[in-house]
Enzyme design. Structure first.
Site, PDB file in Angstrom:
ATOM      1  N   LYS A 185       0.841  -1.195   0.000  1.00  0.00           N
ATOM      2  CA  LYS A 185       0.000   0.000   0.000  1.00  0.00           C
ATOM      3  C   LYS A 185       0.880   1.250   0.000  1.00  0.00           C
ATOM      4  CE  LYS A 185      -3.558   2.482   2.422  1.00  0.00           C
ATOM      5  NZ  LYS A 185      -4.477   2.620   3.539  1.00  0.00           N
ATOM      6  N   GLU A 191      10.633  -4.831   4.384  1.00  0.00           N
ATOM      7  CA  GLU A 191      10.731  -6.235   3.975  1.00  0.00           C
ATOM      8  C   GLU A 191      10.362  -6.395   2.504  1.00  0.00           C
ATOM      9  OE1 GLU A 191       9.149  -4.992   6.613  1.00  0.00           O
ATOM     10  OE2 GLU A 191       8.969  -6.456   8.239  1.00  0.00           O
ATOM     11  N   GLY A 244      -4.815  -1.705   4.680  1.00  0.00           N
ATOM     12  CA  GLY A 244      -4.012  -2.848   4.249  1.00  0.00           C
ATOM     13  C   GLY A 244      -4.688  -4.188   4.504  1.00  0.00           C
ATOM     14  N   ARG A 245      -5.180  -4.399   5.720  1.00  0.00           N
ATOM     15  CA  ARG A 245      -5.770  -5.707   6.046  1.00  0.00           C
ATOM     16  C   ARG A 245      -7.168  -5.870   5.455  1.00  0.00           C
ATOM     17  NH1 ARG A 245      -4.724  -2.491  10.110  1.00  0.00           N
ATOM     18  NH2 ARG A 245      -6.361  -1.632  11.440  1.00  0.00           N
ATOM     19  N   GLU A 330      -4.834  -6.677  14.608  1.00  0.00           N
ATOM     20  CA  GLU A 330      -4.340  -5.360  14.189  1.00  0.00           C
ATOM     21  C   GLU A 330      -5.477  -4.341  14.228  1.00  0.00           C
ATOM     22  OE1 GLU A 330      -0.790  -4.853  11.387  1.00  0.00           O
ATOM     23  OE2 GLU A 330      -2.426  -4.172  10.130  1.00  0.00           O
ATOM     24  N   HIS A 361      -5.342 -33.277  17.712  1.00  0.00           N
ATOM     25  CA  HIS A 361      -4.279 -34.129  18.241  1.00  0.00           C
ATOM     26  C   HIS A 361      -3.141 -33.302  18.813  1.00  0.00           C
ATOM     27  CE1 HIS A 361      -6.267 -37.629  16.467  1.00  0.00           C
ATOM     28  NE2 HIS A 361      -6.613 -36.759  15.530  1.00  0.00           N
ATOM     29  N   LYS A 471       9.360  -0.957  14.101  1.00  0.00           N
ATOM     30  CA  LYS A 471       9.947  -0.643  12.781  1.00  0.00           C
ATOM     31  C   LYS A 471      11.006   0.437  12.930  1.00  0.00           C
ATOM     32  CE  LYS A 471       5.699  -1.303  10.069  1.00  0.00           C
ATOM     33  NZ  LYS A 471       4.722  -0.634   9.219  1.00  0.00           N
TER      34      LYS A 471
HETATM   35  O1  LIG Z   1       1.117  -2.737   2.248  1.00  0.00           O
HETATM   36  P1  LIG Z   1       2.233  -2.161   3.032  1.00  0.00           P
HETATM   37  O2  LIG Z   1       2.222  -0.668   3.044  1.00  0.00           O
HETATM   38  O3  LIG Z   1       3.550  -2.698   2.544  1.00  0.00           O
HETATM   39  O4  LIG Z   1       2.072  -2.617   4.534  1.00  0.00           O
HETATM   40  C1  LIG Z   1       2.083  -3.960   4.887  1.00  0.00           C
HETATM   41  C2  LIG Z   1       1.500  -4.186   6.240  1.00  0.00           C
HETATM   42  O5  LIG Z   1       2.258  -3.497   7.206  1.00  0.00           O
HETATM   43  C3  LIG Z   1       1.414  -2.946   8.208  1.00  0.00           C
HETATM   44  O6  LIG Z   1       1.374  -1.574   8.037  1.00  0.00           O
HETATM   45  C4  LIG Z   1       1.873  -3.301   9.583  1.00  0.00           C
HETATM   46  O7  LIG Z   1       3.228  -3.050   9.752  1.00  0.00           O
HETATM   47  C5  LIG Z   1       0.046  -3.564   7.923  1.00  0.00           C
HETATM   48  O8  LIG Z   1      -0.989  -2.804   8.395  1.00  0.00           O
HETATM   49  C6  LIG Z   1       0.093  -3.704   6.446  1.00  0.00           C
HETATM   50  O9  LIG Z   1      -0.885  -4.594   5.982  1.00  0.00           O
END
Ligand SMILES: O=P(O)(O)OC[C@H]1O[C@](O)(CO)[C@@H](O)[C@@H]1O
Length: 497
Positions: A185, A191, A244-245, A330, A361, A471
């Protein structure tokens, strides 16, 4: 703004489940609902018509109807960030201008998918989707759940910054036939950007002529994607007001739309829209997201439950618990109200779970005999999706039903170690079949249930400031700075010298 008053909820009669069934022969019908190919059964929870009434009164006090209208109208209900939460517009339920904008973005995505299918970008067999959190969990779930028989494209979703995750995908992909979808987003997530850089390097190292020409960007920050090197024609934007979620309905769902086909993607949107309409128009005592949230809140506020577990009795839904963890924790793992006042009631419980029958199990011992009360949710599908003899699916479903029955019934024994206390609650979601429509409806149900929980808890489900501090500290450490405690300083020194 009103704060939730839990006194009526906490004072509700706590009769044992067996007694509730004995008293009311219509209990199953009263506490169930059927929406969009999904049967919901809350009769094995401690909800009663009186409890539902009490929650409906609380919902009125907390302004649920107005907040729901505001959600669908695209008003700025994400108050801490001063913006709307417009994921429902992606599936056609929202402010007309937002729905039109989402349709425009979807058309753009469809056109690019048509071009990929026509090999306009060269031969494509593998899709490497790079993203994390909401930019990975939803698409991964969709492809894993619905794409098992799809042989159109081979999709790998890579989220972890651990290079082993990327290795695994790259080892099986042919660089000449791989398309990379960078899903972010913000287009700034460390990462994702590191994984994207490494994947580009891999294309280069394998002699792919125009590596950037093999990249699609899925983002609400198109300018950043262009700056990073993606050609504007291959940027699939979505709007900032889609969280995002909550974003799998937008261009973030690209790998699913490509792997499953556009029609399937649209059916998923339609299934979600059906759940949205149900949520908007159905009285609370038959409203699936609301009833589910009432049960959640009953156990959290009146019974002190700190966790809630979801078990998918269907291998195709094995990623559902992880998806729900982000959605629920979240969204509702907050400690202040939407207005910034500290709360003195528990907010979101810990969401966890697994897959049936495996979990039986491993963790069900605690559910049946542990000292903690854990509300359980079972999710199963009537129609089998496997190629094995009927015995497999029959066993699967019968085990799911038996676990719910056993949790509730319990079993006395003179030897307490062998006794089951029973009266342990569960809800059951039974899908007629698992297809794009029912999966879309199921995921929209979870989103709306999370929303109802938030409104009654008085919190804002649409921000996530709690993820930032870690972060920032990782960034500071990476730059060789940061004011760390002695333990962390020692650990960094051990790892990096
Ligand atoms: O889509 P982006 O901006 O890479 O963010 C990834 C994810 O990181 C977060 O901001 C959490 O660190 C989530 O809310 C989001 O889904």
């Amino acid at each position: 703004m009103a704060l939730p008053d839990w006194s009526t909820i906490r004072a509700l009669e706590a009769a044992p489940l067996k007694q509730l069934f004995d008293r009311d022969s219509g209990r199953v019908a009263t506490l169930s609902a059927d929406v969009a190919g999904i049967h919901f059964d809350w009769s094995k929870t401690h909800l009663t018509p009186q409890a539902v009434q009490a929650f409906a009164a609380l919902a009125a006090d907390m302004g649920l109807a107005a907040k729901r209208d505001a959600l669908f109208a695209g008003q700025a209900i994400n108050v801490t960030e001063g913006r709307a939460a417009e994921h429902t517009a992606e599936r056609g339920e929202g402010a007309p201008e937002s729905v039109a904008r989402a349709r425009g973005f979807h058309s753009r995505m469809r056109a690019l998918i048509d071009a990929i299918e026509a090999e306009a970008l060269g031969p494509v067999r593998h899709i490497l989707h790079i993203g994390i959190g909401g930019s990975a969990l939803g698409p991964d779930l969709l492809v894993d759940a619905l794409g098992r028989d799809a042989d159109r494209y081979d999709v790998a979703v890579v989220s972890n910054v651990d290079g082993a995750a990327l290795d695994e995908a790259l080892d099986r992909f042919d660089p000449q036939a791989t398309l990379i979808a960078v899903a972010s987003k913000t287009f700034t997530t460390t990462e994702t950007m590191l994984n994207a850089d490494s994947a580009l390097g891999w294309l280069e190292a394998h002699g792919v002529e125009d590596p950037y020409g093999r990249v699609i960007a899925l983002t609400a920050a198109p300018e950043k994607a262009i700056e990073w090197g993606v050609d504007e024609t291959r940027v699939l934007p979505f709007t900032e007001s889609v969280g995002g979620r909550y974003s799998l309905w937008s261009s973030i769902g690209f790998p699913a739309a490509l792997a499953l086909g556009w029609d399937a993607f649209e059916e998923m949107l339609e299934g979600a829209a059906e759940m949205d309409r149900h949520f908007r128009l159905t009285p609370l005592d038959k409203n699936a997201p609301a009833l589910a949230a009432f049960a959640d809140l009953y156990y959290a506020q009146a019974r002190g439950c700190e966790t809630r577990a979801t078990f998918a009795y269907d291998e195709r839904l094995r990623l559902l618990p992880s998806y729900l963890q982000q959605l629920e924790m979240e969204s509702n793992g907050k400690r202040v109200t939407a207005e910034g006042q500290p709360v003195d009631w528990p907010t979101a419980p810990i969401t966890w779970g697994g897959v049936g029958t495996d979990a039986q199990h491993a963790v069900f011992q605690l559910l049946h005999q542990g000292t903690r009360l854990v509300p359980v949710e079972f999710v199963g599908v009537i129609e089998a999706g496997d190629g094995q003899a009927d015995a497999h699916h029959n066993q699967l479903l019968l085990n799911m039903f038996a676990q719910g029955a056993a949790l509730m019934a319990g079993k006395p024994h003179d030897d307490l170690a062998r006794a089951y206390p029973g009266d342990r609650p569960s809800s059951t979601l039974l899908l007629d079949t698992l297809d794009p429509r029912t999966l879309g409806a199921l995921l929209a149900f979870y989103e709306q249930r999370t929303f109802v929980n938030a409104v009654l808890l008085g919190i804002n489900p649409f921000d996530q400031f709690g993820v930032e501090l870690g972060k920032e500290m990782a960034k500071a450490a990476a730059q060789g700075g940061g004011d760390f405690d002695p333990s962390t300083t020692d650990l960094i020194a051990r790892a990096f010298g």
